[in-house]
Write an enzyme that holds these catalytic residues in place. Structure first.
Site, PDB file in Angstrom:
ATOM      1  N   LYS A 150      51.385  13.944  51.037  1.00  0.00           N
ATOM      2  CA  LYS A 150      50.663  15.224  51.137  1.00  0.00           C
ATOM      3  C   LYS A 150      49.223  15.032  50.665  1.00  0.00           C
ATOM      4  CE  LYS A 150      50.615  19.960  49.177  1.00  0.00           C
ATOM      5  NZ  LYS A 150      51.334  20.943  48.321  1.00  0.00           N
ATOM      6  N   ASP A 185      44.188  23.221  46.725  1.00  0.00           N
ATOM      7  CA  ASP A 185      45.129  24.284  47.061  1.00  0.00           C
ATOM      8  C   ASP A 185      44.794  25.566  46.302  1.00  0.00           C
ATOM      9  OD1 ASP A 185      47.235  25.777  47.904  1.00  0.00           O
ATOM     10  OD2 ASP A 185      48.796  24.611  46.875  1.00  0.00           O
ATOM     11  N   LYS A 197      46.336  31.846  44.524  1.00  0.00           N
ATOM     12  CA  LYS A 197      46.881  31.492  43.213  1.00  0.00           C
ATOM     13  C   LYS A 197      46.100  32.192  42.111  1.00  0.00           C
ATOM     14  CE  LYS A 197      48.424  26.738  44.207  1.00  0.00           C
ATOM     15  NZ  LYS A 197      49.849  26.920  43.959  1.00  0.00           N
ATOM     16  N   ASP A 235      46.347  18.100  44.410  1.00  0.00           N
ATOM     17  CA  ASP A 235      47.401  18.367  45.397  1.00  0.00           C
ATOM     18  C   ASP A 235      47.404  17.335  46.540  1.00  0.00           C
ATOM     19  OD1 ASP A 235      49.613  19.903  45.946  1.00  0.00           O
ATOM     20  OD2 ASP A 235      48.527  21.448  47.075  1.00  0.00           O
ATOM     21  N   GLU A 291      52.082  25.703  51.597  1.00  0.00           N
ATOM     22  CA  GLU A 291      51.387  25.048  52.705  1.00  0.00           C
ATOM     23  C   GLU A 291      51.751  23.578  52.852  1.00  0.00           C
ATOM     24  OE1 GLU A 291      50.253  25.202  49.734  1.00  0.00           O
ATOM     25  OE2 GLU A 291      49.630  23.113  49.491  1.00  0.00           O
ATOM     26  N   ARG A 351      54.583  22.022  52.849  1.00  0.00           N
ATOM     27  CA  ARG A 351      55.679  21.772  53.800  1.00  0.00           C
ATOM     28  C   ARG A 351      55.203  21.934  55.238  1.00  0.00           C
ATOM     29  NH1 ARG A 351      59.100  26.349  50.817  1.00  0.00           N
ATOM     30  NH2 ARG A 351      57.738  25.564  49.169  1.00  0.00           N
TER      31      ARG A 351
HETATM   32  N1  BES Z   1      50.704  22.550  45.440  1.00  0.00           N
HETATM   33  C1  BES Z   1      51.647  23.522  45.095  1.00  0.00           C
HETATM   34  C2  BES Z   1      52.748  23.004  44.172  1.00  0.00           C
HETATM   35  C3  BES Z   1      52.332  22.604  42.788  1.00  0.00           C
HETATM   36  C4  BES Z   1      52.514  23.466  41.738  1.00  0.00           C
HETATM   37  C5  BES Z   1      51.827  21.352  42.532  1.00  0.00           C
HETATM   38  C6  BES Z   1      52.157  23.082  40.457  1.00  0.00           C
HETATM   39  C7  BES Z   1      51.463  20.966  41.265  1.00  0.00           C
HETATM   40  C8  BES Z   1      51.633  21.816  40.222  1.00  0.00           C
HETATM   41  C9  BES Z   1      52.334  24.072  46.341  1.00  0.00           C
HETATM   42  O1  BES Z   1      51.573  24.071  47.494  1.00  0.00           O
HETATM   43  C10 BES Z   1      52.685  25.502  46.066  1.00  0.00           C
HETATM   44  O2  BES Z   1      51.781  26.264  45.840  1.00  0.00           O
HETATM   45  N2  BES Z   1      53.966  25.808  46.057  1.00  0.00           N
HETATM   46  C11 BES Z   1      54.424  27.107  45.771  1.00  0.00           C
HETATM   47  C12 BES Z   1      55.508  27.440  46.750  1.00  0.00           C
HETATM   48  C13 BES Z   1      55.967  28.879  46.695  1.00  0.00           C
HETATM   49  C14 BES Z   1      54.885  29.785  47.219  1.00  0.00           C
HETATM   50  C15 BES Z   1      57.220  29.018  47.516  1.00  0.00           C
HETATM   51  C16 BES Z   1      54.947  27.120  44.347  1.00  0.00           C
HETATM   52  O3  BES Z   1      55.568  26.136  43.929  1.00  0.00           O
HETATM   53  O4  BES Z   1      54.703  28.087  43.648  1.00  0.00           O
HETATM   54 ZN    ZN Z   2      50.022  22.652  47.542  1.00  0.00          ZN
HETATM   55 ZN    ZN Z   3      50.370  25.865  47.644  1.00  0.00          ZN
END
Ligand code: BES
Ligand code: ZN
Ligand code: ZN
Length: 498
Positions: A265, A270, A277, A288, A349, A351
């Protein structure tokens, strides 16, 4: 930093610094015993008085005051003999190297007189010592006016035990190459997203390719569209920075051998997109792209080590921004696999962009596909910072990855992928939706990826392990960990029996 090997006796080498190791509760042995005599019993006295017991990570730094050929002698505690592992050698080597650096030492010798570490031979221990040393001395100061001034210039490993000097030299070189590339991955992660853009990542891949004989192609927005990578396109819509799809091919194995595909990835920042966020610690989302960095730098390491294997690295790369043309909750995208995806939350995003890379991998008729991604906060909640989540459709593949995790200290822990989780991402309007219910978020994310995969596949979620923002560890400083480089090289050798 230079690494070299010698078969001279540690006690006799003239050097600024000499590192020795001592097991807790054992009597002084090997070069430690010899030096203790030269130093009028200084070490044994410290052990006797309890000042230095040899507990894991404990350090005794002695100035030899001209009595020994080494100016400073550092005895590092390894802890109890039967609990010492290769990973402990990495960690203690890291701690000792930092202690020497901070004491102003520039060149030192390490006497690895350790025949009896469980499950590791002398060559592996030498490699581990080099890895721990090199990884621990990393610093990211290119944006600081005041640089880290104290620097280690050379480290000499004393070759003892079963391995011959050339064997040791090979292992030492390998450790150095792997760590250098892990540190390159750290640089990419630590660089702010205004520098490390998708274009920057692609240029890094191209540079490595040119230098090392890797085949490399990069798709820009036009080719991404032509190739129908609808997931990547959807995420990239809100950003001014053009997306990239990076392809690196190292086909130096037997012609008949199906390639191993590594997918990373490469999300360079992000924000969450329209499902934005919170501001708190959002700056960490420059990391990310840690999976992408791991793949690019693992490909580099594989080429530098001239590994006879067929390996392909794929890195979908974009920012996730809430621009005026950004993808919105409820929008539907069609991925390269043909699967339609309802985007419920634009922050899920990773996935979406990975789905296209996984689908693209099918063109190679691969042996197996392994992806690595900072995919879900849920995985970080489940496992904390000491293991990455491991998912997969093939038991043997998952088992090999887990073994590589153990061997490299980049631990992976298996998680389930039962069909019930797939039911949770069924959409009312499309084939699947990009989020499931609140609980089990790391698993529903993996279930989403599985929808785009054919054949043997494994997924590694490094959201909790890719970046350190609290307490630095023995050989991992603040920031990017560079996780995945050593893991992937070990995995490829393990899978192919090299
Ligand atoms: N890049 C994030 C995941 C992440 C979180 C990486 C903390 C490193 C530290 C990913 O794209 C994301 O935002 N995932 C969401 C998914 C949710 C919206 C289903 C998450 O984990 O909150
Ligand atoms: Zn992400
Ligand atoms: Zn994300």
């Amino acid at each position: 930093m230079k690494f070299q090997v010698t078969s001279r006796k540690a006690e006799t080498i003239k050097t600024e610094g000499l590192t020795l190791f001592h097991f807790e509760g054992e009597s002084l042995a090997g070069p430690v015993k010899g030096l203790d005599k030269i130093l009028d019993g200084k070490i044994s006295k410290a052990v006797k008085s309890g000042v230095f017991e040899g507990k894991q990570g404990q350090i005794l730094l002695i100035d030899s005051l001209g009595k020994a050929p080494a100016e400073k002698i550092l005895v590092a505690g390894l802890g109890k003999k039967d609990s010492v592992t290769l990973e402990i050698i990495r960690r203690i080597s890291g701690i000792s190297a930092k202690a020497f650096r901070d004491a102003g030492v520039k060149n030192f010798v390490t006497a690895l007189a350790l025949a009896d570490v469980k499950g590791a031979h002398t060559g592996q221990l030498a490699q581990g010592a080099v890895e721990g040393t090199s990884l621990s001395l990393y610093s990211f100061d290119q944006f600081k006016s005041e640089k880290q001034k104290k620097k280690i210039e050379s480290v000499t490993i004393v070759s003892t035990g079963a391995a011959s000097e050339p064997d040791m030299a090979k292992r030492v070189r390998k450790g150095a190459t792997l760590s250098e590339n892990a540190c390159r991955a750290r640089d990419l992660i630590n660089l702010p997203s205004n520098i490390a853009t998708p274009t920057y990542l692609a240029n890094e891949a191209k540079k490595a390719a040119k230098e090392l004989g890797i085949k490399c192609a990069v798709f820009g927005p036009k080719e991404i569209e032509k190739n129908k990578m609808g997931g990547l396109m959807a995420v990239a819509r809100g950003s001014y920075e053009p997306a990239r799809f990076i392809i690196m091919e190292w086909m130096k194995g037997p012609k008949s051998q199906k390639p191993i595909i590594l997918v990373g990835k490469g999300l360079t920042f992000d924000t969450g997109g329209i499902s934005i966020k919170p501001a708190d610690r959002m700056e960490e989302m420059k990391s990310d792209m840690s999976g992408g960095a791991a793949v690019i730098c693992a490909m580099r390491a594989i080429a530098e080590l001239k590994i006879k294997a067929n390996v392909v690295g794929l890195v979908p790369s974009t920012e996730n921004m809430p621009g005026g043309s950004a993808v919105k909750p409820g929008d539907v995208a069609t991925g390269l696999s043909g699967v339609t995806m309802e985007i419920i939350n634009t922050d899920a995003e990773g996935r979406l962009i990975l789905s296209d890379a996984l689908a693209y991998a099918k063109r190679y008729n691969p042996d197996c596909v392994v992806d690595i991604a900072t995919l879900t906060g849920a995985c970080a909640v489940a496992l904390g910072g000491f293991a990455s989540g491991l998912f997969g459709t093939d038991e043997e593949l998952v088992g090999q990855l887990k073994e590589s995790g153990e061997a490299t200290g980049e631990r992976l822990w298996p998680m389930p992928l039962w069909p019930e989780y797939e039911d949770q991402i069924r959409s009312e309007v499309a084939d699947i939706k990009n989020v499931g219910p609140r609980w089990g978020g790391a698993i529903t994310a993996a279930a989403f990826l599985k929808k785009h995969v054919a054949g043997k596949w494994a997924h590694i979620d490094i959201a909790g392990t890719a970046y350190i923002s609290d307490k630095p560890r023995s050989y991992i400083p603040f920031g990017g960990v560079g996780l995945g480089v050593r893991l992937f090289v070990d995995f490829i050798e393990r899978r192919l029996g090299l």
